[in-house]
Enzyme design. Structure first.
Site, PDB file in Angstrom:
ATOM      1  CB  SER A 145      -0.893   0.006   1.245  1.00 15.12           C
ATOM      2  OG  SER A 145      -1.522   1.257   1.442  1.00 15.12           O
ATOM      3  CE1 TYR A 158      -4.782  -1.759   4.467  1.00 15.85           C
ATOM      4  CE2 TYR A 158      -3.736   0.345   4.014  1.00 15.85           C
ATOM      5  CZ  TYR A 158      -4.264  -0.838   3.564  1.00 15.85           C
ATOM      6  OH  TYR A 158      -4.273  -1.119   2.218  1.00 15.85           O
TER       7      TYR A 158
END
Length: 265
Positions: A145, A158
């Site tokens: 990501s 996250y």
């Protein structure tokens, strides 16, 4: 040149690939010649995925498996090897995000995100690596990501998990490169999916949604990405074209990470 990108006679396992980014990547690997196997958490999700693949003429195999459960993963890999053959390509796609301010997040929520986004890729990669060593080759693609590089409000768990996944990617490359196993990552930018659709809706007054305006203004490409934008990079990293690419995270973000942003007028 086409032969270099061919995945003919390869078995590709894409985790959490009933829909969304995982589904798009699996479909691309199939078009390049790979046989597709995938998992999801429930029979309902697996059946949903099988129906979607079938509608596109893709004869995928689906398995119900929680990739955070070591025993379930071991059984699934055994079934795949018995029914489809050894796994040549692993795409660790299954993921979870919880948008909660850090001081309000429960420790159990934090651990759940770490478990799904970081521990599960370790579990699945560990399960397939012995077979890849025996075969003399293997490709592992971890879906990282931009949060592998950047922090942002409400995504502490996250970002921590994806930063860890970036380093796990590099360590797998370092530890198993000598066995002709390449481990790389794909770092998607902001991708237009049904889940992000509310953030792109035109406002009642006809104006652009504030978050949509933020993303398009922060992206040199001036648009959200699509799942199609991830397909070419996935085929590249799964194919022989990337045999000397190892430990790299390929950011497919329209240039966000390279851009400081527009100067205020």
């Amino acid at each position: 040149m086409n032969d270099v990108f061919s995945l003919k006679n390869k078995v590709a396992l894409v985790t959490g690939a009933s829909y969304g980014i995982g589904y798009a990547i699996a479909a691309a690997l199939h078009r390049a010649g790979a046989s597709i196997v995938f998992n999801d958490l429930s029979r309902e999700l697996v059946d949903r995925g099988l129906a979607s693949y079938g509608a596109e003429g893709i004869g995928a195999r689906g398995y119900v498996c929680d990739v955070t459960d070591e025993a379930q993963v071991g059984r699934m890999i055994g079934q795949i090897e018995a029914e489809a053959g050894g796994v040549d390509i692993l795409v660790n796609n299954a993921g979870l995000i919880r948008r909660v301010p850090m001081h309000e997040m429960e420790v159990a929520e934090f651990r759940q995100v770490i478990d799904v986004d970081l521990t599960a890729p370790f579990i699945v990669a560990r399960a397939v690596i012995p077979g890849m060593i025996a075969q003399g080759h293997g490709k592992i693609i971890n879906i990282c990501s931009m949060m592998s590089e950047l922090g942002r409000e409400t995504v502490s768990a996250y970002a921590a998990a994806k930063g860890g996944l970036k380093m796990l990617t590099r360590n797998i490359a370092a530890e198993y490169g000598g066995y002709n196993i390449q481990c790389n990552g794909i770092g998607p930018g902001y991708i237009a999916t049904p889940q992000t659709a509310p953030l792109r809706e035109t406002q009642p007054d006809g104006s652009q949604h504030p978050f949509d305006r933020f993303i398009t203004g922060r992206t040199p490409a001036a648009r959200w990405g699509t799942t199609d934008d991830l397909q070419g990079p996935a085929v590249f990293l799964a194919s022989e074209a990337s045999n000397f690419v190892n430990g790299h995270v390929l950011y497919v973000d329209g240039g966000i990470l390279a851009y400081i942003g527009k100067q205020p007028k």
